[in-house]
Design an enzyme around this catalytic site. Structure first.
Site, PDB file in Angstrom:
ATOM      1  N   GLU A 104      30.468  42.531  28.515  1.00 51.37           N
ATOM      2  CA  GLU A 104      30.520  43.391  29.689  1.00 51.37           C
ATOM      3  C   GLU A 104      29.850  44.725  29.377  1.00 51.37           C
ATOM      4  O   GLU A 104      30.486  45.613  28.787  1.00 51.37           O
ATOM      5  CB  GLU A 104      31.979  43.620  30.099  1.00 51.37           C
ATOM      6  CG  GLU A 104      32.676  42.352  30.521  1.00 51.37           C
ATOM      7  CD  GLU A 104      33.711  42.604  31.607  1.00 51.37           C
ATOM      8  OE1 GLU A 104      33.797  41.778  32.513  1.00 51.37           O
ATOM      9  OE2 GLU A 104      34.406  43.636  31.568  1.00 51.37           O
ATOM     10  N   HIS A 143      39.364  44.808  27.503  1.00 48.52           N
ATOM     11  CA  HIS A 143      38.489  45.152  28.621  1.00 48.52           C
ATOM     12  C   HIS A 143      38.060  46.613  28.473  1.00 48.52           C
ATOM     13  O   HIS A 143      38.814  47.439  27.962  1.00 48.52           O
ATOM     14  CB  HIS A 143      39.211  44.937  29.961  1.00 48.52           C
ATOM     15  CG  HIS A 143      38.280  45.081  31.118  1.00 48.52           C
ATOM     16  ND1 HIS A 143      37.982  46.305  31.667  1.00 48.52           N
ATOM     17  CD2 HIS A 143      37.547  44.165  31.800  1.00 48.52           C
ATOM     18  CE1 HIS A 143      37.099  46.118  32.650  1.00 48.52           C
ATOM     19  NE2 HIS A 143      36.826  44.836  32.745  1.00 48.52           N
TER      20      HIS A 143
END
Ligand code: 13P
Length: 235
Positions: A155, A86
């Site tokens: 993302e 992430h």
């Protein structure tokens, strides 16, 4: 069928999760729902409607790595999914594509599906490097000879928590590059999620974009009504 994954980051509590699981048990949907929660909550039992996942995994199998949690430990309590790489791990913990690949490998070795995140910073976007960063992110963060399922999440780092999203065209282009890279690696059909500033209003348009198999939702996955609406509107 779309994949709707939530990333609670370092938010929520066991009580919040119990309330969310209760609300989600009432939702009738074809979509697959995954909630990636802090380590202290992952022993919560998955239900028919919701799979519980983690947000990180050690790149090591065992040993003197204080504070880390191994793939075997996650598997022992039934974890089926884990987010790896992430942007917040890449940013605050200096995780590189090489580290992310080792983490994804550990997940796969333990029967856990890694949700591998890639995405560009605003600086990289401004420099016109978006597609290079994404392509290298996939090529270098996905282990060789994948044995098991993986999921990729695009993302864009500049759009996380920002309340803005790329244009539909930008998302389509990014997802096409990811799909092509995966295809080159022999991983056709790997689900690719979009994640950054998803809410109940924009989710339908975003999941309608080609090569978008679902979404990875941050802030909005903590709000019961909003997350339920996202699941319903993604149909
Ligand atoms: P937001 O949905 O809060 O922008 O966060 C996205 C994210 O980081 C999901 O992993």
């Amino acid at each position: 069928m779309k994949i709707i994954a939530g990333n609670w980051k370092m938010n929520g509590s066991r009580a919040t999760l119990t309330a969310m699981m209760g609300a989600l048990s009432e939702v009738k949907t074809e979509n697959k729902v995954i909630l990636c929660v802090p380590f202290t909550m992952i022993d919560t039992e998955s239900s028919n409607n919701v799979q519980i996942g983690a947000q990180d995994i050690s790149s090591h199998a065992r040993g003197a790595y204080t504070g880390e949690v191994s793939g075997a430990m996650l598997a022992e309590i039934g974890t089926k999914y884990v987010i790896v790489g992430h942007s917040e791990r890449r940013m605050y913990h200096d995780e590189t594509n090489d580290i992310v690949r080792e983490k994804a490998k550990m997940a796969l070795e333990n029967g856990i599906t890694p949700i591998i995140c890639v995405g560009e910073t605003m600086e990289e976007k401004r420099a016109g490097k978006t597609l290079d960063i994404i392509e290298a992110g996939v090529r270098e963060s996905v282990p060789e000879d994948v044995d098991g399922d993986i999921i990729i999440a695009y993302e864009p780092r500049w759009a996380i928590g920002a309340g803005v999203t790329p244009t539909a065209e930008e998302i389509a282009t990014a997802h096409k590059v990811i799909a092509d890279t995966l295809s080159y690696m022999g991983l056709d059909g790997t689900p690719i999620l979009y994640g950054a500033s998803i809410n109940s209003e924009n989710v339908a348009d975003i999941v309608a974009i080609k090569n978008v198999y679902g979404v990875l939702v941050g802030g909005a996955s903590l709000k019961i009504d909003e997350f339920v609406s996202i699941i319903n509107n993604a149909n």
